[in-house]
Design a protein around this motif. Sequence first.
Motif, PDB file in Angstrom:
ATOM      1  N   GLN A   1       0.836  -1.199   0.000  1.00 32.81           N
ATOM      2  CA  GLN A   1       0.000   0.000   0.000  1.00 32.81           C
ATOM      3  C   GLN A   1       0.876   1.257   0.000  1.00 32.81           C
ATOM      4  OE1 GLN A   1      -3.296   0.203  -0.208  1.00 32.81           O
ATOM      5  NE2 GLN A   1      -3.560   2.364   0.221  1.00 32.81           N
TER       6      GLN A   1
ATOM      7  N   GLU B   1       1.089   4.094  -2.925  1.00 33.83           N
ATOM      8  CA  GLU B   1       0.824   5.509  -2.623  1.00 33.83           C
ATOM      9  C   GLU B   1       2.008   6.385  -3.002  1.00 33.83           C
ATOM     10  OE1 GLU B   1      -0.337   5.851   1.460  1.00 33.83           O
ATOM     11  OE2 GLU B   1      -2.130   4.631   1.176  1.00 33.83           O
TER      12      GLU B   1
ATOM     13  N   LYS C   1      -3.766   8.221  -2.037  1.00 39.47           N
ATOM     14  CA  LYS C   1      -4.383   7.233  -1.137  1.00 39.47           C
ATOM     15  C   LYS C   1      -5.681   6.702  -1.728  1.00 39.47           C
ATOM     16  CE  LYS C   1      -2.326   8.577   3.175  1.00 39.47           C
ATOM     17  NZ  LYS C   1      -2.470   8.633   4.596  1.00 39.47           N
TER      18      LYS C   1
ATOM     19  N   ASN D   1      -6.350   2.795  -2.746  1.00 40.77           N
ATOM     20  CA  ASN D   1      -7.215   2.112  -1.811  1.00 40.77           C
ATOM     21  C   ASN D   1      -7.988   1.013  -2.526  1.00 40.77           C
ATOM     22  OD1 ASN D   1      -8.864   1.325   0.238  1.00 40.77           O
ATOM     23  ND2 ASN D   1      -9.703   3.346   0.669  1.00 40.77           N
TER      24      ASN D   1
END
Length: 123
Positions: free
Chosen positions: A68, A72, A115, A119
Motif C-alpha cells: 500500500q 501511494e 491514497k 485504496n
Amino acid sequence: MGDRQHTLEQEALRNVRSLVERLDRADREGRKRDFRAIGAIAVVAAVLIGAIAFAMRKPAYDPDEQRQRGCELDAFNARAADFERTQRDANPGMPYRDIQKRLEKERPFLVAAAKINCNPKAR
C-alpha cells in the motif's frame, strides 16, 4: 589530684569514644543513603533505556501495508511530476523554487489523491 585527673581522662576517653561511634554511625547511614541513590539511579536509567528501546523497535513487517505504501508513493510521485510539468508549461519563466512552493501547497491534496487511487476498497 591524681584521682581527679584520672576521672577527667576517663571522661575525655568516653567522650572521644562516643564521638567516634557517632561519626561511624553517620558514615554508615551516609553509605546506605548513597547505595539507595545509586539503586534509584540504576532503576531510572533502566526504565529510560527500556523506553528508548521500545520507541526505536522495528515495526512488524506487513506485506499488505508495504505494498500500500509503495503504491501511494508511486502515485504521489507521478502526480507531483505531472503537477510540476503542468506548472512549468503554464509558467515557463517561473523559477524552480516557486514551482516547488506551489507543489508544497498542493502536497496534501496529492497525497489524498494517491491514497484514494491506491485504496483497494475504493476501486
